[in-house]
Design a protein around this motif. Structure first.
Motif, mmCIF file in Angstrom:
data_model
loop_
_atom_site.group_PDB
_atom_site.id
_atom_site.type_symbol
_atom_site.label_atom_id
_atom_site.label_comp_id
_atom_site.label_asym_id
_atom_site.label_seq_id
_atom_site.Cartn_x
_atom_site.Cartn_y
_atom_site.Cartn_z
ATOM 1 N N SER A 206 0.802 -1.226 0.000
ATOM 2 C CA SER A 206 0.000 0.000 0.000
ATOM 3 C C SER A 206 0.831 1.270 0.000
ATOM 4 O O SER A 206 0.350 2.324 -0.387
ATOM 5 N N GLY A 207 2.073 1.201 0.513
ATOM 6 C CA GLY A 207 2.931 2.373 0.584
ATOM 7 C C GLY A 207 2.980 3.034 1.947
ATOM 8 O O GLY A 207 3.953 3.710 2.276
ATOM 9 N N SER A 208 1.939 2.865 2.765
ATOM 10 C CA SER A 208 1.940 3.468 4.103
ATOM 11 C C SER A 208 0.901 2.764 4.978
ATOM 12 O O SER A 208 -0.025 2.124 4.478
ATOM 13 N N HIS A 209 1.055 2.924 6.291
ATOM 14 C CA HIS A 209 0.104 2.316 7.222
ATOM 15 C C HIS A 209 -1.280 2.940 7.057
ATOM 16 O O HIS A 209 -2.294 2.251 7.175
ATOM 17 N N ASP A 210 -1.325 4.251 6.817
ATOM 18 C CA ASP A 210 -2.609 4.922 6.593
ATOM 19 C C ASP A 210 -3.350 4.270 5.431
ATOM 20 O O ASP A 210 -4.551 3.975 5.517
ATOM 21 N N ASN A 211 -2.622 4.061 4.330
ATOM 22 C CA ASN A 211 -3.235 3.454 3.149
ATOM 23 C C ASN A 211 -3.723 2.037 3.433
ATOM 24 O O ASN A 211 -4.779 1.619 2.951
ATOM 25 N N SER A 212 -2.935 1.284 4.196
ATOM 26 C CA SER A 212 -3.337 -0.087 4.528
ATOM 27 C C SER A 212 -4.618 -0.103 5.354
ATOM 28 O O SER A 212 -5.525 -0.908 5.120
ATOM 29 N N ILE A 213 -4.687 0.775 6.338
ATOM 30 C CA ILE A 213 -5.872 0.836 7.198
ATOM 31 C C ILE A 213 -7.105 1.233 6.385
ATOM 32 O O ILE A 213 -8.163 0.593 6.467
ATOM 33 N N LEU A 214 -6.954 2.278 5.581
ATOM 34 C CA LEU A 214 -8.077 2.718 4.753
ATOM 35 C C LEU A 214 -8.464 1.651 3.739
ATOM 36 O O LEU A 214 -9.643 1.477 3.419
ATOM 37 N N GLY A 215 -7.469 0.924 3.234
ATOM 38 C CA GLY A 215 -7.741 -0.137 2.278
ATOM 39 C C GLY A 215 -8.578 -1.253 2.864
ATOM 40 O O GLY A 215 -9.465 -1.806 2.201
ATOM 41 N N VAL A 216 -8.302 -1.598 4.137
ATOM 42 C CA VAL A 216 -9.106 -2.616 4.818
ATOM 43 C C VAL A 216 -10.512 -2.082 5.091
ATOM 44 O O VAL A 216 -11.513 -2.763 4.847
ATOM 45 N N VAL A 217 -10.579 -0.864 5.605
ATOM 46 C CA VAL A 217 -11.883 -0.270 5.925
ATOM 47 C C VAL A 217 -12.766 -0.196 4.680
ATOM 48 O O VAL A 217 -13.981 -0.441 4.752
ATOM 49 N N ASN A 218 -12.158 0.116 3.546
ATOM 50 C CA ASN A 218 -12.913 0.215 2.291
ATOM 51 C C ASN A 218 -13.026 -1.114 1.553
ATOM 52 O O ASN A 218 -13.535 -1.165 0.423
ATOM 53 N N LYS A 219 -12.522 -2.186 2.170
ATOM 54 C CA LYS A 219 -12.579 -3.548 1.631
ATOM 55 C C LYS A 219 -11.781 -3.718 0.338
ATOM 56 O O LYS A 219 -12.072 -4.602 -0.472
ATOM 57 N N ASP A 220 -10.762 -2.856 0.150
ATOM 58 C CA ASP A 220 -9.849 -3.045 -0.970
ATOM 59 C C ASP A 220 -8.891 -4.191 -0.671
ATOM 60 O O ASP A 220 -8.396 -4.848 -1.591
ATOM 61 N N TYR A 221 -8.588 -4.400 0.617
ATOM 62 C CA TYR A 221 -7.747 -5.506 1.066
ATOM 63 C C TYR A 221 -8.547 -6.351 2.051
ATOM 64 O O TYR A 221 -9.331 -5.818 2.844
ATOM 65 N N ASP A 222 -8.312 -7.656 2.022
ATOM 66 C CA ASP A 222 -8.953 -8.533 3.008
ATOM 67 C C ASP A 222 -8.418 -8.269 4.407
ATOM 68 O O ASP A 222 -9.158 -8.342 5.398
ATOM 69 N N ALA A 223 -7.122 -8.003 4.491
ATOM 70 C CA ALA A 223 -6.469 -7.790 5.778
ATOM 71 C C ALA A 223 -5.214 -6.967 5.545
ATOM 72 O O ALA A 223 -4.767 -6.787 4.402
ATOM 73 N N ALA A 224 -4.617 -6.479 6.628
ATOM 74 C CA ALA A 224 -3.385 -5.691 6.509
ATOM 75 C C ALA A 224 -2.587 -5.785 7.797
ATOM 76 O O ALA A 224 -3.154 -5.961 8.888
ATOM 77 N N ALA A 225 -1.277 -5.681 7.662
ATOM 78 C CA ALA A 225 -0.377 -5.613 8.814
ATOM 79 C C ALA A 225 -0.010 -4.147 9.022
ATOM 80 O O ALA A 225 0.497 -3.497 8.108
ATOM 81 N N ILE A 226 -0.273 -3.641 10.216
ATOM 82 C CA ILE A 226 -0.124 -2.206 10.462
ATOM 83 C C ILE A 226 0.575 -1.932 11.790
ATOM 84 O O ILE A 226 0.703 -2.813 12.636
ATOM 85 N N ALA A 227 0.985 -0.681 11.968
ATOM 86 C CA ALA A 227 1.457 -0.181 13.261
ATOM 87 C C ALA A 227 0.256 0.415 13.975
ATOM 88 O O ALA A 227 -0.402 1.323 13.446
ATOM 89 N N ASN A 228 -0.058 -0.060 15.176
ATOM 90 C CA ASN A 228 -1.274 0.417 15.829
ATOM 91 C C ASN A 228 -1.181 1.862 16.291
ATOM 92 O O ASN A 228 -2.204 2.505 16.548
ATOM 93 N N SER A 229 0.030 2.418 16.381
ATOM 94 C CA SER A 229 0.167 3.836 16.729
ATOM 95 C C SER A 229 -0.459 4.710 15.646
ATOM 96 O O SER A 229 -1.067 5.742 15.936
ATOM 97 N N VAL A 230 -0.307 4.298 14.389
ATOM 98 C CA VAL A 230 -0.913 5.044 13.286
ATOM 99 C C VAL A 230 -2.427 4.938 13.361
ATOM 100 O O VAL A 230 -3.154 5.925 13.176
#
Length: 325
Positions: A206-230
């Motif tokens: 995704s390029g960034s944790h923000d993108n990964s989180i938004l991608g999961v929320v918008n169902k673009d990704y099934d799941a994502a590995a993220i930093a919970n601080s973000v």
């Protein structure tokens, strides 16, 4: 909906994997990892400042970059007051450089276009070994505690309830230099669950944790590995809500973004920069407003040799090498 379903200590994971022969965790001396452009005569695992004064850099304008985020413009405002403080402490103009990717930030450092920076956890060893980065500070809570956890998240009703359910699904990483966004989850999935990226589950970057989180929320990704601080900061800004995703895994605590400088800055200027970090008053600042929700309230001193030991172990577990030359 954020109660983790499974929590596991990475120390135990890596140890069991080593015993099983999944990967070697042999200690590697730091000097062997440094690019041939640098020397480490004092053995602290980071590049020494040049002994030849003619190689010292004393720019009229200092360039600062924070680790890539989904909207760099937001963080230009967040860091504005601190950069004014840095300018006053050094007598230099200070420019915020809104990097779009980890690779762009690393290249800017290596090319000499970046003087002061905050590198993401997994990117710190790359910056140290390939760019001469000298980390000296990290954000921490009032009581001195620091760090974040890697989480694997999915959207509600995705059908993914446990880490094992990732088999045959898609998992988003951030970038290959990220600790929580790639290296740590890669080591976990292979050693504990026998899941190989690209074989047992599909991957995306995704390029960034923000993108990964938004991608999961918008169902673009099934799941994502993220930093919970973000994630905590995004929740505090109402970018996402607590009901938008589920956490299926939470790791042990890792060190967070490291702040440091290029190794070839004039030593007097380098000291002024470090002093500016530790003298900054967080009270009422935009930094306090942004980072308080993830627990940070001050800058504390760190060393790469000590604080990044677990990160280097994870990098070793993933077979990471630093072929910088």
């Amino acid at each position: 909906m954020h109660t983790p379903i499974h929590t596991l200590s990475f120390s135990r994971t890596l140890l069991s994997a080593a015993v099983a022969g999944t990967f070697a965790l042999a200690a590697v001396t730091a000097s062997a990892d440094l690019s041939s452009r640098y020397v480490d005569n004092d053995g602290d695992m980071i590049a020494d400042m040049p002994s030849d004064e003619s190689q010292w850099v004393d720019p009229d304008t200092l360039v600062f970059a924070y680790t890539p985020v989904e909207d760099p413009a937001v963080y230009a405002d967040v860091w504005a007051d601190f950069l004014d403080h840095l300018s006053e402490a050094t007598g230099k103009n200070v420019q915020f450089f809104p990097v779009q990717s980890n690779a762009a930030q690393q290249e800017a450092l290596r090319a000499g276009r970046l003087h002061v920076a905050g590198f993401n956890t997994g990117g710190v060893p790359v910056a140290v070994n390939c760019g001469g980065f000298r980390p000296f500070a990290m954000m921490a809570a009032e009581d001195g505690s620091f760090g974040y956890e890697m989480e694997i998240i999915t959207y509600p009703d995705s059908g993914i309830e446990t880490v094992a359910d990732l088999a045959g699904r898609q998992l988003a990483f951030t970038s290959e230099t990220s600790n929580s966004g790639f290296r740590a989850p890669s080591a976990l999935l292979m050693s504990e669950y026998g899941l190989a990226a690209g074989e047992d589950f599909e991957t995306a970057f995704s390029g960034s944790h923000d993108n990964s989180i938004l991608g999961v929320v918008n169902k673009d990704y099934d799941a994502a590995a993220i930093a919970n601080s973000v994630a905590k900061r995004m929740l505090s800004r109402d970018v996402v809500s607590a009901d938008d995703y589920n956490v299926i895994y939470t790791s042990e605590t890792f060190p967070t973004t490291a702040y440091g400088l290029a190794n070839n800055l004039n030593p007097e200027l380098a000291q002024q920069i470090q002093d500016a970090f530790f003298s900054y008053d967080w009270e009422g600042s935009a930094l306090e407003a942004e980072f308080a929700n993830s627990g940070e309230a001050q800058f504390i001193p760190i060393t790469y040799q000590e604080n990044w030991s677990v990160i280097r172990t994870i990098a070793d577990a993933n077979g990471v090498t630093y072929d910088c030359d």
